[in-house]
Design a protein around this motif. Structure first.
Motif, PDB file in Angstrom:
ATOM      1  N   ASP A  83     -24.485  15.062  -6.656  1.00 29.11           N
ATOM      2  CA  ASP A  83     -25.889  15.591  -6.159  1.00 29.11           C
ATOM      3  C   ASP A  83     -26.342  16.578  -6.992  1.00 29.11           C
ATOM      4  O   ASP A  83     -27.307  16.304  -7.630  1.00 29.11           O
ATOM      5  CB  ASP A  83     -25.759  16.077  -4.295  1.00 29.11           C
ATOM      6  CG  ASP A  83     -26.089  15.161  -3.401  1.00 29.11           C
ATOM      7  OD1 ASP A  83     -26.760  14.514  -3.940  1.00 29.11           O
ATOM      8  OD2 ASP A  83     -25.598  15.875  -2.198  1.00 29.11           O
ATOM      9  N   ASP A 109     -26.255   5.273  -3.179  1.00 29.17           N
ATOM     10  CA  ASP A 109     -27.265   4.812  -4.050  1.00 29.17           C
ATOM     11  C   ASP A 109     -27.279   5.685  -5.490  1.00 29.17           C
ATOM     12  O   ASP A 109     -26.722   5.240  -6.761  1.00 29.17           O
ATOM     13  CB  ASP A 109     -28.385   5.247  -3.822  1.00 29.17           C
ATOM     14  CG  ASP A 109     -29.923   4.775  -4.988  1.00 29.17           C
ATOM     15  OD1 ASP A 109     -29.438   3.923  -5.604  1.00 29.17           O
ATOM     16  OD2 ASP A 109     -31.045   4.878  -4.729  1.00 29.17           O
ATOM     17  N   ILE A 110     -26.495   6.571  -5.123  1.00 26.23           N
ATOM     18  CA  ILE A 110     -26.437   8.247  -5.845  1.00 26.23           C
ATOM     19  C   ILE A 110     -25.467   7.931  -6.606  1.00 26.23           C
ATOM     20  O   ILE A 110     -24.213   7.774  -8.090  1.00 26.23           O
ATOM     21  CB  ILE A 110     -26.024   9.350  -5.558  1.00 26.23           C
ATOM     22  CG1 ILE A 110     -27.628   9.630  -5.283  1.00 26.23           C
ATOM     23  CG2 ILE A 110     -25.111   9.923  -6.633  1.00 26.23           C
ATOM     24  CD1 ILE A 110     -27.517  11.426  -4.193  1.00 26.23           C
ATOM     25  N   THR A 163     -27.803   5.742   2.540  1.00 20.34           N
ATOM     26  CA  THR A 163     -27.000   4.482   2.253  1.00 20.34           C
ATOM     27  C   THR A 163     -28.449   5.688   0.376  1.00 20.34           C
ATOM     28  O   THR A 163     -28.038   4.862  -0.405  1.00 20.34           O
ATOM     29  CB  THR A 163     -28.476   3.967   2.359  1.00 20.34           C
ATOM     30  OG1 THR A 163     -29.362   4.851   3.307  1.00 20.34           O
ATOM     31  CG2 THR A 163     -28.428   2.650   3.523  1.00 20.34           C
ATOM     32  N   ARG A 164     -28.750   7.502   1.364  1.00 16.99           N
ATOM     33  CA  ARG A 164     -29.039   7.567  -0.671  1.00 16.99           C
ATOM     34  C   ARG A 164     -27.468   7.784  -1.187  1.00 16.99           C
ATOM     35  O   ARG A 164     -27.795   7.952  -2.275  1.00 16.99           O
ATOM     36  CB  ARG A 164     -29.541   9.023  -0.181  1.00 16.99           C
ATOM     37  CG  ARG A 164     -29.834   9.964  -0.234  1.00 16.99           C
ATOM     38  CD  ARG A 164     -30.386  11.323  -0.109  1.00 16.99           C
ATOM     39  NE  ARG A 164     -29.607  12.237  -0.056  1.00 16.99           N
ATOM     40  CZ  ARG A 164     -28.561  12.788  -1.141  1.00 16.99           C
ATOM     41  NH1 ARG A 164     -29.276  12.622  -2.226  1.00 16.99           N
ATOM     42  NH2 ARG A 164     -27.622  13.157  -0.266  1.00 16.99           N
ATOM     43  N   GLN A 165     -25.856   8.326  -0.311  1.00 17.48           N
ATOM     44  CA  GLN A 165     -24.999   8.962  -0.932  1.00 17.48           C
ATOM     45  C   GLN A 165     -24.872   7.941  -1.849  1.00 17.48           C
ATOM     46  O   GLN A 165     -23.599   7.616  -3.243  1.00 17.48           O
ATOM     47  CB  GLN A 165     -24.147   9.094  -0.671  1.00 17.48           C
ATOM     48  CG  GLN A 165     -24.437  10.679   0.493  1.00 17.48           C
ATOM     49  CD  GLN A 165     -23.856  11.407   1.229  1.00 17.48           C
ATOM     50  OE1 GLN A 165     -22.567  10.296   1.598  1.00 17.48           O
ATOM     51  NE2 GLN A 165     -23.845  11.708   2.183  1.00 17.48           N
ATOM     52  N   SER A 220     -29.603   6.874   7.095  1.00 17.52           N
ATOM     53  CA  SER A 220     -30.666   7.020   5.676  1.00 17.52           C
ATOM     54  C   SER A 220     -29.719   7.698   4.484  1.00 17.52           C
ATOM     55  O   SER A 220     -30.146   8.013   3.195  1.00 17.52           O
ATOM     56  CB  SER A 220     -31.729   7.977   6.246  1.00 17.52           C
ATOM     57  OG  SER A 220     -32.580   7.055   6.787  1.00 17.52           O
ATOM     58  N   GLU A 221     -29.302   9.265   4.769  1.00 14.93           N
ATOM     59  CA  GLU A 221     -28.310   9.828   4.246  1.00 14.93           C
ATOM     60  C   GLU A 221     -27.580   9.448   3.614  1.00 14.93           C
ATOM     61  O   GLU A 221     -26.272   9.331   2.246  1.00 14.93           O
ATOM     62  CB  GLU A 221     -27.768  10.838   4.923  1.00 14.93           C
ATOM     63  CG  GLU A 221     -26.568  12.239   4.650  1.00 14.93           C
ATOM     64  CD  GLU A 221     -27.566  12.883   3.073  1.00 14.93           C
ATOM     65  OE1 GLU A 221     -26.620  13.066   2.261  1.00 14.93           O
ATOM     66  OE2 GLU A 221     -28.226  12.757   2.855  1.00 14.93           O
TER      67      GLU A 221
END
Length: 466
Positions: free
Chosen positions: A206, A184-185, A180-182, A177-178
């Motif tokens: 971030d 996406d950012i 994929t979040r990175q 999850s982390e």
């Protein structure tokens, strides 16, 4: 026994044959059921259009593979978003868009044959690269950007898009999850950098994302209080009479801490968080009040795709005009080429309703999208605004193109406006080519409400060179 033995033997043979046939039928049925079950499982894990992994399967595989990675194993997640895909969908239709998505999937399979590739949305893809260090990731991202920039040939149409890519790297077991979040950012930063490029996640991103979230919060507050969104007006001059003929209303955000925030920053945010209609309503209201104060001037406003495709947009526009007792023929709504040529039922219906009421329609930034002279024959518009990129080279390579645009518009009974006029040489060339109106910093920068009223009342007949 001698009498019954043949009958018993035949019965036994019949029973054996029947049992054998029944057993084979059951086996075949079981095999078919197993095959169907496998096919259903495969279909449940695949995107039906491209054959790539769907969101659920990709997430499951990503978690399993990253969770089982060794301490020294490097891996990377990529987020890929197609640039200008919606314009293609709007212009050529959804069947062509589906074919384009399939061709994009084929190219990605060619670029990364060993990677796990998934389609998670309309034009969004994810990729897991295993055993991939920074150098391998850079090369893969560069290939994706380059290959997806190459033209696609679909049903005789020459289609050019692009792709923005965000990448996040990790070593050893990691939180999917982390990661994929990175990614996406990082994709957001690739888009902010101008699209058609890639970016790798870094710690500084971030903080930038937090700044973006703060802007979203502040914009919501500004629209709730209606205290920071202002409307500025850019004059448009008649090329023939050298006098002020109309103006364009433009949204500006005066942030209490950051000062004026550029429209190309906050307008996309408003569209993404569903607040563009509120911005448009503020601009429309102020523009109507200026037209009421200046009864002989016409006004242009911009309409986003979300606004023009909403069911209530024509009623909102016409009710504001009625409130201020404004003749609808004094208002011009500027739309994008994709809206003008897209053939979308909602936008086409709304454009027809507005034009039937007397409101005029203009194509903004004409020449930068998928327009062609032949397609102008069948669209409901009143004016084309020639994009600044052509005006910059009006004395060079763009002159024949601008002349063709003006001649085409004149033949169709359309008016023309040149955007971004910044020099006297550009102005003279455009006047000689027969352009109807000029707009740009040579004439005036956008002005606040009080300044534009003073300009009109004091120097309404001022010449361009005054």
């Amino acid at each position: 026994m001698e009498a019954t033995l043949p009958a018993v033997g035949l019965a036994a043979v019949a029973i054996f044959v029947a049992a054998n046939m029944f057993g084979r039928a059951i086996w075949r049925r079981s095999a078919r059921l197993a095959s169907s079950r496998e096919e259903l499982q495969r279909l449940a894990s695949r995107d039906p259009l491209t054959g790539l992994s769907n969101r659920a399967h990709f997430s499951t595989e990503l978690a399993a593979r990253i969770g089982a990675a060794s301490q020294n194993q490097c891996h990377c997640v990529l987020f890929i978003d197609l640039d200008r895909f919606k314009a293609v969908n709007d212009t050529f239709g959804h069947p062509t868009g589906d074919k384009l998505i399939s061709l994009v999937a084929q190219r990605m399979n060619e670029i990364m044959p060993a990677a796990l590739i998934g389609r998670i949305g309309g034009d969004e893809f994810t990729v897991l690269l295993e055993e991939a260090d920074g150098q391998v990731v850079d090369a893969a991202c560069a290939r994706i950007v380059q290959r997806l920039r190459d033209p696609f040939e679909i049903d005789g149409a020459h289609i050019v898009i692009g792709a923005s890519v965000g990448a996040a790297l990790a070593a050893g077991p990691a939180d999917p999850s982390e990661l994929t979040r990175q990614a996406d950012i990082a994709l957001y930063h690739a888009k902010a950098a101008g699209r058609n490029t890639f970016a790798k996640f870094g710690g500084h991103m971030d903080e930038l994302l937090r700044s973006r979230r703060k802007l979203e919060h502040d914009l919501r507050l500004a629209l709730e209080t209606k205290s920071q969104i202002e409307t500025f007006y850019q004059p448009v001059y008649s090329a023939e009479h050298k006098s002020l003929s109309s103006m364009e209303a433009l949204a500006r955000w005066k942030h209490p801490e950051e000062g004026f925030i550029a429209p190309d920053v906050f307008i996309p945010i408003a569209e993404e968080i569903g607040l563009i209609q509120e911005v448009g309503a503020i601009v429309l209201e102020d523009a109507c009040s200026v037209m009421a104060d200046l009864p002989s001037i016409s006004m242009a406003i911009n309409a986003s795709t979300l606004e023009l495709c909403s069911d209530g947009y024509p009623l909102r526009v016409l009710s504001r005009l009625a409130k201020w007792n404004i003749d609808p023929t004094r208002l011009e709504i500027e739309i994008t080429e994709s809206l003008a040529f897209g053939g979308e039922a909602h936008s086409d219906r709304n454009i027809a309703m507005l034009r039937n009421a007397g409101v005029r329609i203009a194509i903004d930034d004409f020449g930068t999208g998928y327009s062609s002279f032949s397609r102008v024959q069948n669209v409901m518009i009143d004016r084309i605004k020639i994009d600044k990129s052509f005006i910059d080279a009006v004395q060079g390579d763009s002159k024949p193109l601008i002349e063709a645009m003006i001649n085409m518009a004149r033949a169709k009974g359309l008016k023309t406006t040149a955007e971004g006029v910044e020099t006297n040489e550009q102005s003279d060339a455009l006047v000689a080519l027969g352009c109807d109106s000029l707009q740009g910093f040579l004439i005036s920068r956008p002005l606040a409400r009080a300044a534009i009223i003073d300009l009109f009342n004091g120097t309404g007949k001022r010449t361009l060179t005054a």
